[in-house]
Design a protein around this motif. Sequence first.
Motif, PDB file in Angstrom:
ATOM      1  N   ALA A  76       0.828  -1.201   0.000  1.00 33.12           N
ATOM      2  CA  ALA A  76       0.000   0.000   0.000  1.00 33.12           C
ATOM      3  C   ALA A  76       0.867   1.257   0.000  1.00 33.12           C
ATOM      4  N   GLY A  77       1.929   1.257   0.808  1.00 34.42           N
ATOM      5  CA  GLY A  77       2.823   2.409   0.837  1.00 34.42           C
ATOM      6  C   GLY A  77       3.471   2.656  -0.509  1.00 34.42           C
ATOM      7  N   THR A  78       3.845   1.598  -1.194  1.00 34.12           N
ATOM      8  CA  THR A  78       4.467   1.741  -2.511  1.00 34.12           C
ATOM      9  C   THR A  78       3.481   2.286  -3.538  1.00 34.12           C
ATOM     10  N   VAL A  79       2.257   1.776  -3.517  1.00 36.89           N
ATOM     11  CA  VAL A  79       1.229   2.248  -4.456  1.00 36.89           C
ATOM     12  C   VAL A  79       0.904   3.708  -4.184  1.00 36.89           C
ATOM     13  N   VAL A  80       0.759   4.061  -2.923  1.00 38.57           N
ATOM     14  CA  VAL A  80       0.441   5.446  -2.575  1.00 38.57           C
ATOM     15  C   VAL A  80       1.612   6.364  -2.949  1.00 38.57           C
ATOM     16  N   PHE A  81       2.837   5.893  -2.759  1.00 38.96           N
ATOM     17  CA  PHE A  81       4.004   6.695  -3.130  1.00 38.96           C
ATOM     18  C   PHE A  81       4.015   6.953  -4.635  1.00 38.96           C
ATOM     19  N   ALA A  82       3.705   5.922  -5.415  1.00 39.24           N
ATOM     20  CA  ALA A  82       3.647   6.099  -6.871  1.00 39.24           C
ATOM     21  C   ALA A  82       2.537   7.075  -7.257  1.00 39.24           C
ATOM     22  N   ALA A  83       1.389   6.974  -6.590  1.00 42.44           N
ATOM     23  CA  ALA A  83       0.286   7.893  -6.880  1.00 42.44           C
ATOM     24  C   ALA A  83       0.666   9.323  -6.490  1.00 42.44           C
ATOM     25  N   ALA A  84       1.365   9.486  -5.378  1.00 45.76           N
ATOM     26  CA  ALA A  84       1.790  10.822  -4.953  1.00 45.76           C
ATOM     27  C   ALA A  84       2.777  11.410  -5.951  1.00 45.76           C
ATOM     28  N   THR A  85       3.672  10.585  -6.459  1.00 42.25           N
ATOM     29  CA  THR A  85       4.625  11.074  -7.449  1.00 42.25           C
ATOM     30  C   THR A  85       3.902  11.483  -8.730  1.00 42.25           C
ATOM     31  N   ALA A  86       2.910  10.711  -9.138  1.00 37.98           N
ATOM     32  CA  ALA A  86       2.126  11.063 -10.326  1.00 37.98           C
ATOM     33  C   ALA A  86       1.376  12.376 -10.102  1.00 37.98           C
ATOM     34  N   MET A  87       0.809  12.536  -8.914  1.00 37.49           N
ATOM     35  CA  MET A  87       0.101  13.794  -8.623  1.00 37.49           C
ATOM     36  C   MET A  87       1.065  14.974  -8.607  1.00 37.49           C
ATOM     37  N   LEU A  88       2.264  14.759  -8.104  1.00 38.21           N
ATOM     38  CA  LEU A  88       3.249  15.836  -8.064  1.00 38.21           C
ATOM     39  C   LEU A  88       3.659  16.237  -9.480  1.00 38.21           C
ATOM     40  N   VAL A  89       3.810  15.252 -10.363  1.00 42.60           N
ATOM     41  CA  VAL A  89       4.170  15.541 -11.753  1.00 42.60           C
ATOM     42  C   VAL A  89       3.045  16.300 -12.447  1.00 42.60           C
ATOM     43  N   LEU A  90       1.801  15.963 -12.110  1.00 41.31           N
ATOM     44  CA  LEU A  90       0.654  16.625 -12.727  1.00 41.31           C
ATOM     45  C   LEU A  90       0.370  17.999 -12.123  1.00 41.31           C
ATOM     46  N   GLY A  91       1.044  18.347 -11.040  1.00 43.83           N
ATOM     47  CA  GLY A  91       0.900  19.685 -10.481  1.00 43.83           C
ATOM     48  C   GLY A  91       0.040  19.791  -9.241  1.00 43.83           C
ATOM     49  N   HIS A  92      -0.465  18.695  -8.691  1.00 46.01           N
ATOM     50  CA  HIS A  92      -1.288  18.726  -7.487  1.00 46.01           C
ATOM     51  C   HIS A  92      -0.376  18.558  -6.270  1.00 46.01           C
ATOM     52  N   VAL A  93       0.275  19.654  -5.895  1.00 48.03           N
ATOM     53  CA  VAL A  93       1.302  19.588  -4.864  1.00 48.03           C
ATOM     54  C   VAL A  93       0.704  19.269  -3.497  1.00 48.03           C
ATOM     55  N   ALA A  94      -0.402  19.901  -3.136  1.00 50.06           N
ATOM     56  CA  ALA A  94      -0.993  19.686  -1.806  1.00 50.06           C
ATOM     57  C   ALA A  94      -1.449  18.232  -1.647  1.00 50.06           C
ATOM     58  N   GLY A  95      -2.119  17.706  -2.649  1.00 45.06           N
ATOM     59  CA  GLY A  95      -2.568  16.320  -2.592  1.00 45.06           C
ATOM     60  C   GLY A  95      -1.406  15.341  -2.574  1.00 45.06           C
ATOM     61  N   ALA A  96      -0.357  15.671  -3.338  1.00 46.05           N
ATOM     62  CA  ALA A  96       0.821  14.809  -3.362  1.00 46.05           C
ATOM     63  C   ALA A  96       1.489  14.781  -2.001  1.00 46.05           C
ATOM     64  N   MET A  97       1.583  15.920  -1.347  1.00 48.07           N
ATOM     65  CA  MET A  97       2.222  15.954  -0.023  1.00 48.07           C
ATOM     66  C   MET A  97       1.431  15.117   0.984  1.00 48.07           C
ATOM     67  N   GLU A  98       0.102  15.162   0.911  1.00 46.98           N
ATOM     68  CA  GLU A  98      -0.716  14.349   1.819  1.00 46.98           C
ATOM     69  C   GLU A  98      -0.489  12.857   1.546  1.00 46.98           C
ATOM     70  N   LEU A  99      -0.395  12.489   0.278  1.00 43.54           N
ATOM     71  CA  LEU A  99      -0.169  11.080  -0.045  1.00 43.54           C
ATOM     72  C   LEU A  99       1.230  10.632   0.366  1.00 43.54           C
ATOM     73  N   TYR A 100       2.222  11.529   0.274  1.00 40.88           N
ATOM     74  CA  TYR A 100       3.559  11.183   0.757  1.00 40.88           C
ATOM     75  C   TYR A 100       3.524  10.908   2.258  1.00 40.88           C
ATOM     76  N   VAL A 101       2.718  11.668   2.987  1.00 41.75           N
ATOM     77  CA  VAL A 101       2.588  11.437   4.432  1.00 41.75           C
ATOM     78  C   VAL A 101       1.960  10.075   4.693  1.00 41.75           C
ATOM     79  N   VAL A 102       0.945   9.701   3.905  1.00 46.00           N
ATOM     80  CA  VAL A 102       0.297   8.400   4.071  1.00 46.00           C
ATOM     81  C   VAL A 102       1.283   7.264   3.765  1.00 46.00           C
ATOM     82  N   ALA A 103       2.057   7.409   2.702  1.00 46.87           N
ATOM     83  CA  ALA A 103       3.044   6.381   2.352  1.00 46.87           C
ATOM     84  C   ALA A 103       4.100   6.258   3.449  1.00 46.87           C
ATOM     85  N   THR A 104       4.537   7.396   3.969  1.00 44.51           N
ATOM     86  CA  THR A 104       5.530   7.374   5.047  1.00 44.51           C
ATOM     87  C   THR A 104       4.966   6.706   6.287  1.00 44.51           C
TER      88      THR A 104
END
Length: 118
Positions: A76-104
């Motif tokens: 789950a952490g790996t999948v969420v990390f990949a999703a956070a990276t995809a969101m960061l690339v697409l420009g959704h910085v706030a959502g990506a940071m929240e997903l990085y916290v969940v993965a961590t």
Amino acid sequence: MTTMHPDDSRDQDVPVPLGDAPEDVLARIEHDSTCVRREARALRRRLRRQRRREMPWHVRVVRFTVKAGAVGLVVAGTVVFAAATAMLVLGHVAGAMELYVVATAAWAGVAAAAFFRV
């Protein structure tokens, strides 16, 4: 040449034939040590299996559940990390940071379980 006696710390003489070449003696010593290591490994494995067989079923269920949960958290952490990276690339910085916290948090849970041997 001396070796340690397995029962106590007395030295024990090991006969070394005088006619053998040093390479042959070393090869025999290496072979003997490999055999001893293999036997020790087999004894440890047998002991571990015996302890596992003697464990009550509820302990086995709990151990399996903890291991399966840890694997689930890693995945789950790996999948969420990949999703956070995809969101960061697409420009959704706030959502990506929240997903990085969940993965961590997921990976920290696995690390804590491994550290405390839950």
